[in-house]
Design an enzyme around this catalytic site. Structure first.
Site, PDB file in Angstrom:
ATOM      1  N   GLY A  48       0.758  -1.238   0.000  1.00  0.00           N
ATOM      2  CA  GLY A  48       0.000   0.000   0.000  1.00  0.00           C
ATOM      3  C   GLY A  48       0.788   1.287   0.000  1.00  0.00           C
ATOM      4  N   GLU A 102       4.149   4.066   6.185  1.00  0.00           N
ATOM      5  CA  GLU A 102       2.960   3.207   6.121  1.00  0.00           C
ATOM      6  C   GLU A 102       1.840   3.958   5.423  1.00  0.00           C
ATOM      7  OE1 GLU A 102       1.682   0.387   5.878  1.00  0.00           O
ATOM      8  OE2 GLU A 102       1.530  -0.443   7.907  1.00  0.00           O
ATOM      9  N   ASP A 106      -4.996   1.664  10.885  1.00  0.00           N
ATOM     10  CA  ASP A 106      -6.346   1.651  11.441  1.00  0.00           C
ATOM     11  C   ASP A 106      -6.327   0.928  12.781  1.00  0.00           C
ATOM     12  OD1 ASP A 106      -6.241  -0.926  10.216  1.00  0.00           O
ATOM     13  OD2 ASP A 106      -7.472  -0.246   8.563  1.00  0.00           O
TER      14      ASP A 106
END
Length: 179
Positions: A48, A102, A106
């Site tokens: 990601g 990052e 969450d």
């Protein structure tokens, strides 16, 4: 900017590419200032964070290095609860100034399980830079030093983040449309 479909879900525009780049540039300026006399090693967590890392590096003016690792905990739109290390850290970080990059934090589980491995290698310093943070979803608190955006606990897609493998290539962020 209009609603898009990825697999079986619909997403609405959330953050434009311009807003994202503006925040990433501001983050780079802070890091340039904080590390002006150092040469940090950035650890980018794949998959990601690849777009976030690439854009951040375009605005860094300090000497720095980057390496990539792969950690994963998502299946579909929910965290699987399991952190998988697919590609590990193979760079010596002992005595180095480390900045972990990052895409999103969450629950915090992925980093909370990875950080002890980093601390065991005795870096000189360790900071965390994140594109997105979901404070409402955080179960495993992680000290975040640099945050571009704090967002609600809703699933997002684009700018490196995916839904079952698709959507990473979108230049802006989309949010899952409420049904």
């Amino acid at each position: 900017m209009s609603t898009i479909q990825v697999h079986d879900k619909f997403f609405i525009p959330y953050l434009s590419e311009e807003k994202i780049i503006e925040k990433v540039k501001q983050l780079a300026e802070r890091i340039n200032s904080d590390y002006k006399d150092k040469r940090p090693l950035f650890i980018s967590i794949l998959n990601g964070s690849f777009m976030f890392s690439a854009d951040l590096f375009k605005f860094l003016t300090i000497e720095s290095e980057i390496c990539f690792i792969k950690l994963a905990s998502y299946k579909g739109t929910k965290s699987s609860g399991q952190v998988i290390t697919a590609i590990g850290l193979d760079t010596d970080i002992h005595g180095r100034d480390i900045i972990i990059l990052e895409d999103i934090i969450d629950t915090g589980k992925t980093l909370s399980q990875f950080l002890p491995q980093v601390f065991n290698q005795q870096p000189a310093s360790l900071k965390i830079a994140v594109l997105l943070h979901k404070p409402e979803a955080t179960v495993h608190p992680v000290d975040i030093d640099y945050t571009c955006f704090s967002i609600p606990n809703k699933f997002v897609l684009g700018y490196g983040l995916d839904y079952n493998g698709l959507g990473r290539n979108l230049s802006q962020l989309y949010q899952l449309k409420e049904e």
